[in-house]
Design a protein around this motif. Sequence first.
Motif, PDB file in Angstrom:
ATOM      1  N   VAL A 193       0.858  -1.179   0.000  1.00 48.50           N
ATOM      2  CA  VAL A 193       0.000   0.000   0.000  1.00 48.50           C
ATOM      3  C   VAL A 193       0.898   1.233   0.000  1.00 48.50           C
ATOM      4  O   VAL A 193       1.677   1.445   0.929  1.00 48.50           O
ATOM      5  N   LYS A 194       0.776   2.065  -1.042  1.00 49.06           N
ATOM      6  CA  LYS A 194       1.588   3.275  -1.134  1.00 49.06           C
ATOM      7  C   LYS A 194       1.109   4.305  -0.110  1.00 49.06           C
ATOM      8  O   LYS A 194      -0.067   4.333   0.257  1.00 49.06           O
ATOM      9  N   PRO A 195       2.008   5.168   0.340  1.00 47.21           N
ATOM     10  CA  PRO A 195       1.586   6.242   1.261  1.00 47.21           C
ATOM     11  C   PRO A 195       0.512   7.112   0.618  1.00 47.21           C
ATOM     12  O   PRO A 195       0.471   7.284  -0.595  1.00 47.21           O
ATOM     13  N   CYS A 196      -0.346   7.657   1.460  1.00 52.42           N
ATOM     14  CA  CYS A 196      -1.436   8.500   0.974  1.00 52.42           C
ATOM     15  C   CYS A 196      -0.889   9.869   0.565  1.00 52.42           C
ATOM     16  O   CYS A 196      -0.236  10.543   1.360  1.00 52.42           O
ATOM     17  N   THR A 197      -1.188  10.253  -0.666  1.00 47.92           N
ATOM     18  CA  THR A 197      -0.881  11.596  -1.148  1.00 47.92           C
ATOM     19  C   THR A 197      -2.189  12.345  -1.319  1.00 47.92           C
ATOM     20  O   THR A 197      -2.960  12.048  -2.242  1.00 47.92           O
ATOM     21  N   PRO A 198      -2.519  13.285  -0.426  1.00 45.77           N
ATOM     22  CA  PRO A 198      -3.811  13.974  -0.519  1.00 45.77           C
ATOM     23  C   PRO A 198      -3.908  14.812  -1.791  1.00 45.77           C
ATOM     24  O   PRO A 198      -2.971  15.510  -2.170  1.00 45.77           O
ATOM     25  N   VAL A 199      -5.055  14.703  -2.447  1.00 46.87           N
ATOM     26  CA  VAL A 199      -5.349  15.513  -3.632  1.00 46.87           C
ATOM     27  C   VAL A 199      -6.756  16.057  -3.472  1.00 46.87           C
ATOM     28  O   VAL A 199      -7.579  15.501  -2.739  1.00 46.87           O
ATOM     29  N   PRO A 200      -7.091  17.167  -4.164  1.00 41.68           N
ATOM     30  CA  PRO A 200      -8.456  17.712  -4.058  1.00 41.68           C
ATOM     31  C   PRO A 200      -9.498  16.711  -4.544  1.00 41.68           C
ATOM     32  O   PRO A 200      -9.277  15.961  -5.480  1.00 41.68           O
ATOM     33  N   ASP A 201     -10.629  16.721  -3.878  1.00 36.90           N
ATOM     34  CA  ASP A 201     -11.755  15.866  -4.251  1.00 36.90           C
ATOM     35  C   ASP A 201     -12.996  16.735  -4.353  1.00 36.90           C
ATOM     36  O   ASP A 201     -13.614  17.065  -3.332  1.00 36.90           O
TER      37      ASP A 201
END
Length: 203
Positions: A193-201
Amino acid sequence: MKALDDMWQDVPVASFEDLAGARRRLTDGMHTRRRVLTAPRLLAAAGVAAAAVAAPLIAGGGTPAYAVTENPDGTITVALNEMRDPEGLRADLLAAGVTADVSFLAPRTRCADPRFEGTDPSYGSPGPTGALRTGVERWRSFQATQVVDVHKIRIRPEFIRPGETLVLEFRDNRNAQRPWTLGAWLARAGSPVKPCTPVPDPA
């Protein structure tokens, strides 16, 4: 009374050395009792010190940020009161027998995908529409994790196979009635599981 007078006449008069020895024995006994009585106080002081060290992990009013409870039926309940310390929650879930990846997200954000390979079509699909809807009840990602109420989820380890990772993404809603939105999926065994990269939703 005469019997008492006769008894006292038989008791020898104590010398100064006898009185000094008795006083010394009495004093020694008092010190011994004092040491024994102070031990619980030292333990209590140690407990207070430990509580002071643990205080930063507790949210306002003595409420923990989260709680992990193992239930008699084998399920696990997670009560989430404050969205912080994802690594602590991950470690507590691992101690309860569930390998998990936990992310806390700001409002209107999500983790950029793909992060992993899912065990079923629930991850990476826009939603259970059309032909997918007929099989959604059998998707283990939905069976493994259920929202119980506005603060709790229930994890059912029976639906998590060896080597799989439970991926939990909590998004802050800034809403007391619905504090967070949960995305929960199962990553296939052997799929990191790759680290979470927050992006706009926008949704």
